[in-house]
Design an enzyme around this catalytic site. Sequence first.
Site, PDB file in Angstrom:
ATOM      1  N   LYS A   1      37.934  12.409 -87.863  1.00 49.91           N
ATOM      2  CA  LYS A   1      37.268  13.718 -87.879  1.00 49.91           C
ATOM      3  C   LYS A   1      38.071  14.702 -87.031  1.00 49.91           C
ATOM      4  O   LYS A   1      38.191  14.525 -85.827  1.00 49.91           O
ATOM      5  CB  LYS A   1      35.847  13.630 -87.321  1.00 49.91           C
TER       6      LYS A   1
ATOM      7  N   GLU B   1      40.954   9.956 -74.239  1.00 50.41           N
ATOM      8  CA  GLU B   1      41.889  10.898 -73.605  1.00 50.41           C
ATOM      9  C   GLU B   1      41.095  12.178 -73.372  1.00 50.41           C
ATOM     10  O   GLU B   1      40.768  12.890 -74.319  1.00 50.41           O
ATOM     11  CB  GLU B   1      43.089  11.132 -74.521  1.00 50.41           C
TER      12      GLU B   1
ATOM     13  N   GLU C   1      37.619  22.183 -65.206  1.00 53.92           N
ATOM     14  CA  GLU C   1      38.683  22.523 -66.156  1.00 53.92           C
ATOM     15  C   GLU C   1      38.320  23.820 -66.886  1.00 53.92           C
ATOM     16  O   GLU C   1      37.259  23.912 -67.491  1.00 53.92           O
ATOM     17  CB  GLU C   1      38.836  21.381 -67.182  1.00 53.92           C
TER      18      GLU C   1
ATOM     19  N   CYS D   1      45.706  19.651 -72.320  1.00 55.49           N
ATOM     20  CA  CYS D   1      45.030  18.865 -71.279  1.00 55.49           C
ATOM     21  C   CYS D   1      45.936  18.662 -70.063  1.00 55.49           C
ATOM     22  O   CYS D   1      45.463  18.373 -68.972  1.00 55.49           O
ATOM     23  CB  CYS D   1      44.618  17.521 -71.856  1.00 55.49           C
TER      24      CYS D   1
HETATM   25  P1  NAD Z   1      35.347  18.533 -77.564  1.00 51.94           P
HETATM   26  O1  NAD Z   1      34.957  17.365 -76.742  1.00 51.94           O
HETATM   27  O2  NAD Z   1      34.447  19.715 -77.582  1.00 51.94           O
HETATM   28  O3  NAD Z   1      35.498  18.110 -79.087  1.00 51.94           O
HETATM   29  C1  NAD Z   1      36.410  17.097 -79.483  1.00 51.94           C
HETATM   30  C2  NAD Z   1      35.914  16.467 -80.759  1.00 51.94           C
HETATM   31  O4  NAD Z   1      34.699  15.774 -80.496  1.00 51.94           O
HETATM   32  C3  NAD Z   1      35.607  17.449 -81.873  1.00 51.94           C
HETATM   33  O5  NAD Z   1      36.047  16.879 -83.085  1.00 51.94           O
HETATM   34  C4  NAD Z   1      34.089  17.550 -81.831  1.00 51.94           C
HETATM   35  O6  NAD Z   1      33.513  17.903 -83.066  1.00 51.94           O
HETATM   36  C5  NAD Z   1      33.712  16.129 -81.447  1.00 51.94           C
HETATM   37  N1  NAD Z   1      32.414  15.962 -80.786  1.00 51.94           N
HETATM   38  C6  NAD Z   1      31.792  16.819 -79.939  1.00 51.94           C
HETATM   39  N2  NAD Z   1      30.626  16.259 -79.505  1.00 51.94           N
HETATM   40  C7  NAD Z   1      30.529  15.030 -80.072  1.00 51.94           C
HETATM   41  C8  NAD Z   1      29.579  13.977 -80.009  1.00 51.94           C
HETATM   42  N3  NAD Z   1      28.466  14.066 -79.251  1.00 51.94           N
HETATM   43  N4  NAD Z   1      29.798  12.861 -80.724  1.00 51.94           N
HETATM   44  C9  NAD Z   1      30.911  12.724 -81.479  1.00 51.94           C
HETATM   45  N5  NAD Z   1      31.849  13.699 -81.591  1.00 51.94           N
HETATM   46  C10 NAD Z   1      31.671  14.832 -80.883  1.00 51.94           C
HETATM   47  O7  NAD Z   1      36.818  18.900 -77.109  1.00 51.94           O
HETATM   48  P2  NAD Z   1      37.699  20.134 -77.596  1.00 51.94           P
HETATM   49  O8  NAD Z   1      37.067  21.366 -77.026  1.00 51.94           O
HETATM   50  O9  NAD Z   1      37.943  20.022 -79.059  1.00 51.94           O
HETATM   51  O10 NAD Z   1      39.093  19.850 -76.872  1.00 51.94           O
HETATM   52  C11 NAD Z   1      39.407  20.319 -75.610  1.00 51.94           C
HETATM   53  C12 NAD Z   1      39.256  19.210 -74.587  1.00 51.94           C
HETATM   54  O11 NAD Z   1      40.061  18.102 -74.957  1.00 51.94           O
HETATM   55  C13 NAD Z   1      39.728  19.602 -73.207  1.00 51.94           C
HETATM   56  O12 NAD Z   1      38.825  19.122 -72.245  1.00 51.94           O
HETATM   57  C14 NAD Z   1      41.068  18.883 -73.065  1.00 51.94           C
HETATM   58  O13 NAD Z   1      41.475  18.638 -71.746  1.00 51.94           O
HETATM   59  C15 NAD Z   1      40.814  17.647 -73.844  1.00 51.94           C
HETATM   60  N6  NAD Z   1      42.068  17.026 -74.309  1.00 51.94           N
HETATM   61  C16 NAD Z   1      42.516  15.904 -73.691  1.00 51.94           C
HETATM   62  C17 NAD Z   1      43.716  15.316 -74.079  1.00 51.94           C
HETATM   63  C18 NAD Z   1      44.254  14.087 -73.396  1.00 51.94           C
HETATM   64  O14 NAD Z   1      45.186  13.502 -73.930  1.00 51.94           O
HETATM   65  N7  NAD Z   1      43.726  13.669 -72.265  1.00 51.94           N
HETATM   66  C19 NAD Z   1      44.453  15.878 -75.118  1.00 51.94           C
HETATM   67  C20 NAD Z   1      43.960  17.016 -75.737  1.00 51.94           C
HETATM   68  C21 NAD Z   1      42.757  17.584 -75.329  1.00 51.94           C
END
Ligand code: NAD
Length: 496
Positions: free
Chosen positions: A188, A264, A400, A298
């Site tokens: 997804k 991650e 963050e 991130c």
């Molecule tokens: P997010 O957590 O809002 O969403 C990520 C994904 O999770 C999306 O596909 C979303 O639809 C899904 N999602 C949200 N709630 C869910 C739930 N309850 N159950 C299942 N799926 C769910 O994150 P974002 O805003 O898309 O991305 C930004 C974040 O990602 C930042 O915090 C960033 O630091 C982190 N990030 C971390 C890494 C790493 O490698 N550590 C890499 C990239 C981004």
Amino acid sequence: MTQPARFPLPESLQTMRNYVDGQFVATGKTFDDVSPLDGCVLGQVHEADTALVDRAVQAARRALEGPWGRMGVQERARLLYRVADVIERRFDEFIAAEVADTGRPLAQARALDVYRGIANLRTFADLGKVAHGDSFETQLANGQELMNYTVRKPLGVIASICPWNLPLLSMTWKAGPALICGNTMVVKPSEETPASATLLAEAFDEAGVPPGVFNLVHGFGPGSAGEAMTRHPGVDAVTFTGESRTGAAIMKAVADGVKDISFELGGKNAAVVFADCDFEAAVEGIVKSSFTNSGQVCLCSERVYVERTIFERFVAALKARTEALKVGWPDEDGVFMGSLISHEHRDKVLSYYRLAVQEGATVVTGGGVPKFSDARDHGAFVQPTIWTGLPDTARCMREEVFGPVCHISPFDSEEEVIARVNDTDYGLAGCVWTTNLQRAHRVSRQFHTGIVWVNTWFSRDLRTPFGGSRLSGIGREGGRYSLDFYSETTNICLAL
Ligand code: NAD
């Protein structure tokens, strides 16, 4: 907005469907894909419901037990190479999809996103071919001799839930190792970035990967496709990249099934600049590590610690360099930053810009929204921003922001700065800027993070471990670490 987007999606992507069991599937419910550059609607996305997620999981199970599960690693690698070849051939469409959805500069999409998408698939196809197990010869106290050896098997059906910040990169970073290890997937993408994901499904289809191996479902998290995936009893493991809070929600959802997870998550990363650094290189390095992708990586440095003897000079140089950064359309000459991902995310970033002032920050530069007097004023742009003057306890120093912002604090000693760097709930990445070799080694090994860069930032060898501790994640991916996560190991013990 009703006028056409300045950066539209390729025509074939104006309707984006799910990809389940080798078929592109429309559903009764759609949502808008909106350009963060000018607020125009780019296309319609068919949202998967629980029943479609269930079909995808069942298709993945059949493929696992059928053709994909029986296929040798050489053949799986050949197919992954074919997917990478399709991406390479359709490079410009992938670029257009990533730029339209994210508002990033074209040059970045070319040099980083799509290039890494291809490299992820090829690298893990190669690594999978040379993956091997262990063997141990044993002699028991009674003289009995044993031979132990391990075999790798797929974990099963993997749910892969991806973020919007580096869409194609994240999806392929997980799909490469998961598939070469013989797993099948339901993927997804973020609801903000459906376009390159839809193209990726087309690439799998065009490459002739058997139906059910790679399934794509569109939708949101809670109450939508994301939650349906994590709660599905047919899913064996969840690999997730996104916010720490979402990671916690997913952990609860998979707890009853005791499913494997790889997380991650977010970061509040620190960079430390010593007085003995190469000054120009450090200024340039902090510009990159704080503002690349509008700070939506991130690994970005939101906390910068600079040795007091060069503090004033460093702040002045960083301010000048930041004010010279070009923010604008993706195709403008010399553009460094595009928009943020969405208006909703901009509201969050701007709320931190306001909070910093309430917490007593000095705004060295930025802190607001740029004015363009054209369609970009309907986009989700913010200014790159530098703060000073906050205590380490301020919320803006602990949470963050995920925008183009850094806070610069002075420090006096190595010991002091290491303690301040580690005084955080996160543990993803850190940077050290120094020309003193001993100091570089001494300081970097004391960071409580999964990654430390010395005199560079973001440079990656895909064979190295990647991940974080505490709120930044669970587990490591990259190279054999990914192969280990995506494999189930069985030890076979033979009496000789
Ligand atoms: P997010 O957590 O809002 O969403 C990520 C994904 O999770 C999306 O596909 C979303 O639809 C899904 N999602 C949200 N709630 C869910 C739930 N309850 N159950 C299942 N799926 C769910 O994150 P974002 O805003 O898309 O991305 C930004 C974040 O990602 C930042 O915090 C960033 O630091 C982190 N990030 C971390 C890494 C790493 O490698 N550590 C890499 C990239 C981004």
